[in-house]
Design a protein around this motif. Structure first.
Motif, short mmCIF file in Angstrom:
data_model
loop_
_atom_site.label_atom_id
_atom_site.label_comp_id
_atom_site.label_asym_id
_atom_site.label_seq_id
_atom_site.Cartn_x
_atom_site.Cartn_y
_atom_site.Cartn_z
N LEU A 359 0.83 -1.20 0.00
CA LEU A 359 0.00 0.00 0.00
C LEU A 359 0.86 1.26 0.00
O LEU A 359 0.66 2.17 -0.81
CB LEU A 359 -0.92 -0.01 1.22
N THR A 360 1.84 1.34 0.91
CA THR A 360 2.66 2.54 1.00
C THR A 360 3.51 2.73 -0.25
O THR A 360 3.74 3.86 -0.69
CB THR A 360 3.56 2.51 2.24
N HIS A 361 3.98 1.63 -0.83
CA HIS A 361 4.79 1.70 -2.05
C HIS A 361 3.97 2.31 -3.18
O HIS A 361 4.46 3.18 -3.94
CB HIS A 361 5.27 0.30 -2.42
N LEU A 362 2.71 1.90 -3.29
CA LEU A 362 1.84 2.41 -4.35
C LEU A 362 1.54 3.90 -4.14
O LEU A 362 1.63 4.71 -5.07
CB LEU A 362 0.54 1.60 -4.38
N ILE A 363 1.16 4.26 -2.90
CA ILE A 363 0.85 5.66 -2.62
C ILE A 363 2.08 6.53 -2.87
O ILE A 363 1.99 7.61 -3.48
CB ILE A 363 0.35 5.83 -1.18
N PHE A 364 3.23 6.07 -2.41
CA PHE A 364 4.45 6.88 -2.52
C PHE A 364 4.87 7.05 -3.98
O PHE A 364 5.43 8.09 -4.35
CB PHE A 364 5.57 6.22 -1.72
N PHE A 365 4.60 6.04 -4.80
CA PHE A 365 4.92 6.17 -6.22
C PHE A 365 4.20 7.37 -6.82
O PHE A 365 4.81 8.19 -7.52
CB PHE A 365 4.53 4.89 -6.96
N PHE A 366 2.92 7.48 -6.55
CA PHE A 366 2.15 8.59 -7.13
C PHE A 366 2.46 9.92 -6.45
O PHE A 366 2.43 10.97 -7.08
CB PHE A 366 0.65 8.28 -7.05
#
Length: 537
Positions: A359-366
């Motif tokens: 979850l954090t990896h996805l949010i941080f990507f954007f």
């Protein structure tokens, strides 16, 4: 010649590290019967806060430990935000959401330093002061005696050998305990670093509001929660990862001109007047290969490293600790080995950490990735600004976002501690799921389920029509001598007049369902209580 006496434990549990995860582990273990010592190599208790948010699930888990009242007194539970998208500003209310299944239906802005202070004070009140300035140097297992020997060093003093039944490594991303344990540390660095700074600003920014700016170059947040000044800045910027970086720890100060440029380029309507404190923080995403081996365990940043996206790092460490602490407490006082109970910690929490990392990896990507696709998406956001007010006014959408940050996807259904006995009781959540809050009545008194579970220990919910002798004579005798701590017995029985049926539900000390059955089966329930270490027979 008389045989040498076997060494005894100095404490049941030794906790290495006095951050949120270590302090919560100590409180939870102590509340469930263990004697505890907490050491930290820092000589000064205060350090600048890196986290600023608690979510509902962490507050629910901390409630039985008696600290949520003071945490909320120091927090902002009705935050408002202004999202700056180029020249457009969109307002968002992130206070009370439509979440009827929790007593904490809101985002909670609170400094990590305040969280640590509240937990420290509670430990002190229980006679467990943190031992500052003590460094963990290594360990040696004494399997014959079932003890862990820790080599501790205090500056200016000689080595100290501390023996405990269990050791919890909560010593951060550069964990010495993890290194000694030999656990792998899978993942890698981000090509982005965080910049923290305490600032005084000139401009028209409202200090009662959280300000967020998302642009092509990354994100920037301004909170009126600074510790050395009015404002705390959290921003990101691209960086070439260094093999010598001290991940997760405040690094060198950031030049004032760089801080001023970050604020200026973010589009936030302010200029920097004074930089009171600043630091660059290298970021990484990693997961330990195991969260425990034998009598040694990892929790918090020692077990997993996140980006700051979604405010998950401190919360996930607290949830590790709430899971681990009660198991160490019960295991330390059981008198017999409880291998399945102890193994369940790593199996449950490592899977949970993998999901949170995704979850954090996805949010941080954007939010912050320098990848061209992410930069393009961020660059298009100002064009979508006219649509955002209508979306943000829909409380259901903001409620879904707040619920997502509270990790509803974390379940322990495949755990050895999750037992669904026949006949199944579909009126309650499945074993391994969080118990949602809901209205109930006990002896004619209206209550909430989480009021009933707001005390350490296992909670048994008997449905209304279960007979007075439903638990059986043997189990009743076992419950007359359950696991105990200074606060009293650690198995609580509640008969719910509001819930028809003849079944039973067992709720673990961390708020997850452990056992359910459509009709009380004393033998199966007794076996589950023994497995969980909650009864002594």
């Amino acid at each position: 010649m008389a045989a040498a006496e076997s060494p005894t434990a100095d404490t049941d549990v030794l906790v290495i590290g006095a951050g949120p995860a270590g302090l919560t582990t100590a409180l939870q273990a102590h509340a469930h019967g263990a004697s505890v010592r907490v050491v930290d190599r820092r000589t000064e208790r205060f350090r600048p806060s890196r986290a600023m948010m608690l979510h509902a699930r962490a507050l629910e888990g901390l409630r039985p430990l008696g600290v949520t009242g003071e945490l909320l007194a120091r927090a902002d539970t009705g935050p408002e935000a202004r999202i700056h998208l180029g020249r457009r500003v969109v307002e968002a209310r992130m206070g009370h959401a439509e979440l009827p299944d929790t007593a904490f239906p809101h985002l909670t802005l609170v400094r990590q330093a305040d969280v640590e202070d509240v937990l420290c004070r509670e430990l002190q009140a229980r006679g467990v002061p943190v031992d500052w300035g003590v460094e963990f140097r290594g360990l040696a297992l004494e399997e014959a005696q079932g003890l862990v020997s820790a080599d501790l060093r205090r500056k200016g003093h000689g080595p100290e050998l501390h023996r405990s039944r269990f050791l919890a490594g909560c010593d951060g991303q550069s964990s010495t305990v993890r290194s000694v344990l030999g656990a792998t540390w899978r993942g890698g660095p981000y090509a982005v670093e965080a910049v923290l700074a305490d600032l005084e600003l000139d401009g028209a920014l409202d200090p009662g509001v959280l300000h967020a700016a998302i642009g092509r170059s990354g994100l920037a947040f301004l909170f009126a929660l600074g510790e050395g000044a009015t404002w705390r800045l959290l921003a990101t910027r691209p960086v070439e990862p260094s093999p010598d970086a001290r991940f997760g720890q405040p690094g060198p100060a950031v030049p004032g001109a760089d801080v001023a440029r970050l604020v200026r380029e973010s589009g936030l309507e302010a200029t920097v007047r004074d930089v009171r404190w600043s630091a660059e923080i290298p970021l990484q995403h990693r997961l330990a290969g195991t969260f425990g081996a034998g009598r040694i365990f990892l929790a918090g940043d020692a077990a997993h490293a996140h980006s700051p996206a979604g405010g998950q790092g401190m919360n996930n460490g607290i949830l590790d600790a709430l899971n681990l602490g009660w198991k160490l407490g019960f295991a330390a006082t059981a008198g017999t080995p409880l291998p399945d109970l102890l193994r369940s910690y790593s199996r449950e929490r490592r899977l949970a950490a993998r999901r949170v990392l995704a979850l954090t990896h996805l949010i941080f990507f954007f939010e912050a990735s320098p990848h061209p696709a992410a930069r393009l998406i961020r660059g298009l956001l100002p064009a979508a600004a006219p649509l955002l007010p209508a979306l943000l006014r829909r409380r259901r959408l903001t409620s879904l976002a707040i619920r997502l940050l509270a990790q509803p996807f974390v379940r322990y259904r495949r755990s050895a501690l999750s037992l669904d006995a026949a006949p199944r009781n579909g009126r309650w959540p499945r074993p391994g799921d969080r118990l949602p809050d809901a209205p109930a009545s006990v002896a004619g008194r209206p209550v909430r389920l989480h009021e009933l579970t707001a005390a350490p220990g296992v909670h048994l919910f008997l449905e209304r029509d279960a007979g007075p002798g439903a638990l059986g004579a043997d189990l009743a005798r076992a419950l007359a001598a359950p696991a105990v701590a200074e606060g009293g017995p650690l198995v609580h029985v509640h008969r719910l007049a509001s819930h028809p049926g003849r079944g039973i539900l067992a709720v673990r000390p961390d708020g997850y369902v452990g056992f359910r059955c459509g009709e009380v089966d004393p033998n199966r329930l007794h076996a589950w209580l023994r497995l969980a270490g909650a009864v002594r027979d």
